[in-house]
Scaffold this active site. Structure first.
Site, mmCIF file in Angstrom:
data_model
loop_
_atom_site.group_PDB
_atom_site.id
_atom_site.type_symbol
_atom_site.label_atom_id
_atom_site.label_comp_id
_atom_site.label_asym_id
_atom_site.label_seq_id
_atom_site.Cartn_x
_atom_site.Cartn_y
_atom_site.Cartn_z
ATOM 1 N N GLY A 108 0.830 -1.232 -0.155
ATOM 2 C CA GLY A 108 -0.055 0.042 0.011
ATOM 3 C C GLY A 108 1.016 1.198 0.117
ATOM 4 O O GLY A 108 1.293 1.927 -1.172
ATOM 5 N N GLU A 126 -5.250 7.694 -1.414
ATOM 6 C CA GLU A 126 -4.135 8.524 -1.928
ATOM 7 C C GLU A 126 -3.094 9.081 -1.001
ATOM 8 O O GLU A 126 -2.925 10.031 -1.054
ATOM 9 C CB GLU A 126 -4.869 9.637 -2.749
#
Length: 379
Positions: free
Chosen positions: A131, A363
């Protein structure tokens, strides 16, 4: 900003508001409950000029700046944050990546389609085991003559199923090595390029999130964006602008929750007067309004720097961090103000509450934003 610019932004915001009220609001809960990604709506958004907002007109875009972009996302997200999220992902990730790092041939090939909204864009960086540590990604691209062979998978990808074009980050070097990533454009229909599991999410349910799967996908070298090894650096620059997007999404979500709570607090009467007049509720509303204004100012500062093409890594991270965290607090307080009604799907508070949490994750998590800010201020 001069008066003309301010008036232009207000006019664009009003256009976005009218569109959202007419085309989005009537369908909010239907799309949410069924997890429907309304692809036709995005074709309409393209006709409005909202799918290539910051892309120059020569490539079919609207040629607007980041202040206008923020205004559009704010207005749409006040009505339905999940639609705001998809507009943000299409604009700032896929489309903007091709604009920022594509050559003229690539820009002319893909940007007009994306800006029109007839083609939906996806952007692939995150993987199951990577991630925030995207430098250790497992998706690989191996050169074979004039083509590259891509294998691997991406997850938590917006528009993974409905998207027509995807910008994908691959590993072209050893894990952990510097400059080990390269970006490619992939088109739906390429052999071996498929989508996988669609996520069943807490919120943002009308914004499609799923896997991208690559099984010996052969991609021409002409579909490579920039130089070999530059993919990760490109992605980080794209995420700088993406932080403005998620901050604007957070702002709209927070404002939508606040407006709903304020209206309810004025209308709801207890002990012979509106609950808005009780100090506990009044102070809560005051804090919500203050945090919304503070978020907006941070976003406008980052947008001004972005428009001027100046470094705004810290400012973007600050805007994203503060606005997203404030969004969660404000949405939580909106549910509290609605009381028992806030816990039901008959009122808007519960959806804003569910949608808000994504803003602190997508994000770049809040922790990553603090890392970015901390590194910048101690250099």
């Amino acid at each position: 900003m001069n008066t003309e610019t301010i008036n232009n932004i207000k006019m664009i915001a009003e256009t976005a508001r009218d569109f959202a009220e007419k085309n989005i609001r009537p369908n909010i809960m239907e799309w949410d409950e069924s997890q429907t990604f309304p692809k036709d709506l995005f074709h309409q958004l393209g006709e409005m000029g909202f799918m290539g907002i910051v892309i120059p007109e020569q490539y079919g875009g609207s040629g607007l700046g980041y202040h206008e972009y923020v205004a559009i996302l704010d207005e749409i997200s006040q009505v339905d944050p999940s639609i705001g999220l998809s507009v943000a992902a299409h604009n700032s990730l896929c489309t903007n990546h091709i604009y920022e790092f594509g050559n003229e041939e690539q820009r002319n090939k893909w940007l007009p389609q994306l800006a029109s909204g007839k083609v939906i864009g996806a952007w692939g960086l995150t993987e199951h085991n990577t991630g925030s540590d995207s430098g250790g990604m497992s998706t690989t691209a191996v050169k074979d003559g004039d083509e590259w062979v891509i294998n691997g998978a991406k997850n938590f990808i917006t528009h993974a199923i409905s998207g027509d074009i995807a910008v994908v980050m691959t590993r072209t070097g050893e894990k952990g090595a510097k400059n080990n990533s390269t970006a490619f454009v992939l088109e739906k229909g390429m052999a071996g390029f498929t989508s996988g599991k669609k996520e069943n999410k807490l919120g943002m349910r009308a914004s499609e999130t799923a896997e991208l799967i690559f099984d010996n996908v052969r991609v021409p070298d002409s579909y490579r964006l920039g130089e070999v090894g530059e993919g990760f650096k490109q992605a980080m620059k794209i995420l700088d602008g993406g932080r403005i997007s998620i901050a604007a999404l957070s702002l709209g979500t927070a404002r939508g929750a606040y407006k709903a709570a304020l209206k309810y607090a004025k209308e709801r009467h207890q002990f012979g007067k509106s609950i808005a007049s009780f100090q506990a509720i009044n102070f809560m509303l005051a804090d919500m309004a203050t945090e919304i204004d503070a978020s907006e100012l941070l976003i406008q500062r980052a947008s001004t720097l972005k428009n001027a093409k100046q470094k705004m890594t810290r400012e973007g991270a600050m805007a994203k961090l503060y606005a997203s965290e404030a969004c969660v607090r404000i949405s939580n307080n909106a549910v509290q103000i609605f009381g028992g009604y806030g816990y039901t799907k008959d009122f808007p508070a519960e959806k804003f509450y569910r949608d808000s949490k994504l803003c602190t994750i997508g994000e770049g998590t809040s922790e990553i934003q603090r890392l970015v800010i901390g590194r910048d201020i101690t250099q």
